[in-house]
Scaffold this motif. Structure first.
Motif, PDB file in Angstrom:
ATOM      1  N   HIS A   1       5.215   5.844  -4.568  1.00 44.64           N
ATOM      2  CA  HIS A   1       6.145   5.373  -5.597  1.00 44.64           C
ATOM      3  C   HIS A   1       6.718   6.513  -6.429  1.00 44.64           C
ATOM      4  O   HIS A   1       7.887   6.486  -6.812  1.00 44.64           O
ATOM      5  CB  HIS A   1       5.495   4.316  -6.490  1.00 44.64           C
ATOM      6  CG  HIS A   1       4.490   4.837  -7.461  1.00 44.64           C
ATOM      7  ND1 HIS A   1       3.274   5.334  -7.068  1.00 44.64           N
ATOM      8  CD2 HIS A   1       4.524   4.925  -8.816  1.00 44.64           C
ATOM      9  CE1 HIS A   1       2.592   5.711  -8.139  1.00 44.64           C
ATOM     10  NE2 HIS A   1       3.322   5.481  -9.209  1.00 44.64           N
ATOM     11  N   LYS A   2       5.946   7.557  -6.677  1.00 43.64           N
ATOM     12  CA  LYS A   2       6.449   8.659  -7.509  1.00 43.64           C
ATOM     13  C   LYS A   2       7.427   9.548  -6.756  1.00 43.64           C
ATOM     14  O   LYS A   2       8.499   9.882  -7.267  1.00 43.64           O
ATOM     15  CB  LYS A   2       5.280   9.489  -8.045  1.00 43.64           C
ATOM     16  CG  LYS A   2       4.505   8.777  -9.139  1.00 43.64           C
ATOM     17  CD  LYS A   2       3.416   9.668  -9.706  1.00 43.64           C
ATOM     18  CE  LYS A   2       2.632   8.936 -10.781  1.00 43.64           C
ATOM     19  NZ  LYS A   2       1.533   9.769 -11.325  1.00 43.64           N
TER      20      LYS A   2
ATOM     21  N   LYS B   1      10.135   0.041   3.908  1.00 44.42           N
ATOM     22  CA  LYS B   1       8.965  -0.059   3.030  1.00 44.42           C
ATOM     23  C   LYS B   1       7.662  -0.107   3.809  1.00 44.42           C
ATOM     24  O   LYS B   1       6.584   0.096   3.243  1.00 44.42           O
ATOM     25  CB  LYS B   1       9.097  -1.299   2.147  1.00 44.42           C
ATOM     26  CG  LYS B   1      10.222  -1.216   1.131  1.00 44.42           C
ATOM     27  CD  LYS B   1      10.271  -2.459   0.266  1.00 44.42           C
ATOM     28  CE  LYS B   1      11.305  -2.316  -0.848  1.00 44.42           C
ATOM     29  NZ  LYS B   1      12.667  -2.151  -0.344  1.00 44.42           N
ATOM     30  N   THR B   2       7.745  -0.388   5.105  1.00 42.54           N
ATOM     31  CA  THR B   2       6.530  -0.471   5.919  1.00 42.54           C
ATOM     32  C   THR B   2       6.255   0.815   6.696  1.00 42.54           C
ATOM     33  O   THR B   2       5.412   0.838   7.584  1.00 42.54           O
ATOM     34  CB  THR B   2       6.622  -1.651   6.915  1.00 42.54           C
ATOM     35  OG1 THR B   2       7.818  -1.534   7.683  1.00 42.54           O
ATOM     36  CG2 THR B   2       6.623  -2.979   6.180  1.00 42.54           C
TER      37      THR B   2
ATOM     38  N   GLU C   1       3.259  16.350   4.009  1.00 46.97           N
ATOM     39  CA  GLU C   1       2.011  16.733   4.646  1.00 46.97           C
ATOM     40  C   GLU C   1       1.269  15.533   5.230  1.00 46.97           C
ATOM     41  O   GLU C   1       0.504  15.642   6.156  1.00 46.97           O
ATOM     42  CB  GLU C   1       1.113  17.449   3.633  1.00 46.97           C
ATOM     43  CG  GLU C   1       1.679  18.814   3.252  1.00 46.97           C
ATOM     44  CD  GLU C   1       0.842  19.492   2.189  1.00 46.97           C
ATOM     45  OE1 GLU C   1      -0.121  18.869   1.712  1.00 46.97           O
ATOM     46  OE2 GLU C   1       1.170  20.628   1.813  1.00 46.97           O
ATOM     47  N   ASP C   2       1.533  14.341   4.643  1.00 47.80           N
ATOM     48  CA  ASP C   2       0.895  13.144   5.176  1.00 47.80           C
ATOM     49  C   ASP C   2       1.258  12.967   6.644  1.00 47.80           C
ATOM     50  O   ASP C   2       0.444  12.547   7.466  1.00 47.80           O
ATOM     51  CB  ASP C   2       1.341  11.914   4.381  1.00 47.80           C
ATOM     52  CG  ASP C   2       0.788  11.949   2.965  1.00 47.80           C
ATOM     53  OD1 ASP C   2       1.510  11.495   2.069  1.00 47.80           O
ATOM     54  OD2 ASP C   2      -0.336  12.431   2.773  1.00 47.80           O
ATOM     55  N   ASP C   3       2.506  13.240   6.960  1.00 52.43           N
ATOM     56  CA  ASP C   3       2.949  13.093   8.345  1.00 52.43           C
ATOM     57  C   ASP C   3       2.573  14.305   9.177  1.00 52.43           C
ATOM     58  O   ASP C   3       2.328  14.191  10.371  1.00 52.43           O
ATOM     59  CB  ASP C   3       4.460  12.898   8.386  1.00 52.43           C
ATOM     60  CG  ASP C   3       4.834  11.480   8.006  1.00 52.43           C
ATOM     61  OD1 ASP C   3       4.007  10.593   8.230  1.00 52.43           O
ATOM     62  OD2 ASP C   3       5.925  11.281   7.469  1.00 52.43           O
TER      63      ASP C   3
ATOM     64  N   LYS D   1       0.828  -1.207   0.000  1.00 56.51           N
ATOM     65  CA  LYS D   1       0.000   0.000   0.000  1.00 56.51           C
ATOM     66  C   LYS D   1       0.863   1.257   0.000  1.00 56.51           C
ATOM     67  O   LYS D   1       0.604   2.213  -0.753  1.00 56.51           O
ATOM     68  CB  LYS D   1      -0.909  -0.008   1.231  1.00 56.51           C
ATOM     69  CG  LYS D   1      -1.837   1.195   1.326  1.00 56.51           C
ATOM     70  CD  LYS D   1      -2.716   1.098   2.561  1.00 56.51           C
ATOM     71  CE  LYS D   1      -3.618   2.329   2.684  1.00 56.51           C
ATOM     72  NZ  LYS D   1      -4.465   2.255   3.910  1.00 56.51           N
ATOM     73  N   LEU D   2       1.906   1.265   0.838  1.00 54.61           N
ATOM     74  CA  LEU D   2       2.778   2.428   0.918  1.00 54.61           C
ATOM     75  C   LEU D   2       3.612   2.594  -0.348  1.00 54.61           C
ATOM     76  O   LEU D   2       3.912   3.717  -0.760  1.00 54.61           O
ATOM     77  CB  LEU D   2       3.684   2.321   2.143  1.00 54.61           C
ATOM     78  CG  LEU D   2       2.969   2.449   3.499  1.00 54.61           C
ATOM     79  CD1 LEU D   2       3.944   2.169   4.634  1.00 54.61           C
ATOM     80  CD2 LEU D   2       2.361   3.833   3.666  1.00 54.61           C
ATOM     81  N   ALA D   3       3.988   1.469  -0.970  1.00 53.08           N
ATOM     82  CA  ALA D   3       4.741   1.536  -2.217  1.00 53.08           C
ATOM     83  C   ALA D   3       3.916   2.224  -3.299  1.00 53.08           C
ATOM     84  O   ALA D   3       4.434   3.038  -4.074  1.00 53.08           O
ATOM     85  CB  ALA D   3       5.136   0.133  -2.663  1.00 53.08           C
TER      86      ALA D   3
END
Length: 222
Positions: free
Chosen positions: A74-75, A134-135, A217-219, A68-70
């Motif tokens: 990814h961009k 990756k997690t 901004e996600d964090d 999901k995080l990948a």
């Protein structure tokens, strides 16, 4: 009947079948273990099976989270890997030019020392973008949106927390770089990055600047 290596309880039917089936089996065994009249050998076998299932569930959930995080990052990770390699190669080139430069040895030595620090900084950045877990939600290195005017106290605290995490990860990867224990070495990572492409067909393209501005901004606000 196939059984686990660690117990006599058959859990082969749920291994590799997804988290929902594993969770159901865990609930079934947990209910069974609440019985007071279980034989000691049966209890032991089920306890072992339960531990095996919990480990399997954790692995499945970690894989799903990483996937999901990948997809989500990814961009931005693609752009940051490319940028980190460019900066690293440029820093190395400038160092070599200084080492071959004629002139005042003392002045050149001072310049070389300064440039080696730049190279080191770029090495750690590259180690960061190659080995970031990756997690975990990716924390961008090169975020260009640094204007904090007008942000709430909560948002500012979020930014400070993210910056602290970024610093912590850079320190960690610097230490791993020194000890030669990086999961992906700089050399191997550069080879991979040089071959990387990105598929723009599945969604509307975003610029590198957009990616760098949105990722932190996600964090900040989660």
């Amino acid at each position: 009947m196939a059984k686990t290596h660690s117990s006599g309880v058959d859990i082969s039917g749920v291994i590799g079948q997804g988290s929902s089936k594993i969770k159901k089996k865990i609930r079934d065994i947990t209910r069974l273990l609440k019985r007071d009249n279980l034989a000691s050998n049966v209890r032991l076998e089920n306890e072992r099976a339960l531990e095996a299932l919990k480990s399997e569930l954790a692995a499945v959930q970690a894989t799903l989270k990483a996937k999901k995080l990948a997809q989500r990052y990814h961009k931005v990770r693609f752009f940051e890997r490319k940028k980190a390699v460019r900066r690293y190669k440029r820093a190395l080139k400038e160092l070599k030019e200084l080492e071959a430069k004629d002139g005042d040895p003392k002045a050149i030595k001072k310049e070389i020392k300064k440039q080696k620090k730049v190279v080191r900084h770029c090495e750690v950045d590259l180690a960061y973008v190659l080995n970031f877990p990756k997690t975990e939600k990716y924390i961008a290195l090169y975020a260009s949106n640094t204007d904090t005017s007008g942000l709430s106290e909560k948002a500012l605290r979020g930014i400070q927390k993210t910056e602290a995490k970024r610093t912590e990860y850079r320190k960690k990867f610097g230490e791993l770089l020194n000890s030669g224990k990086l999961e992906v070495s700089l050399e191997d990572g550069i080879k991979i990055i040089n071959k990387e492409t990105i598929d723009w067909t599945s969604e509307q393209p975003e610029t590198a600047t957009d990616q760098k501005q949105t990722a932190p901004e996600d964090d900040f606000f989660d």
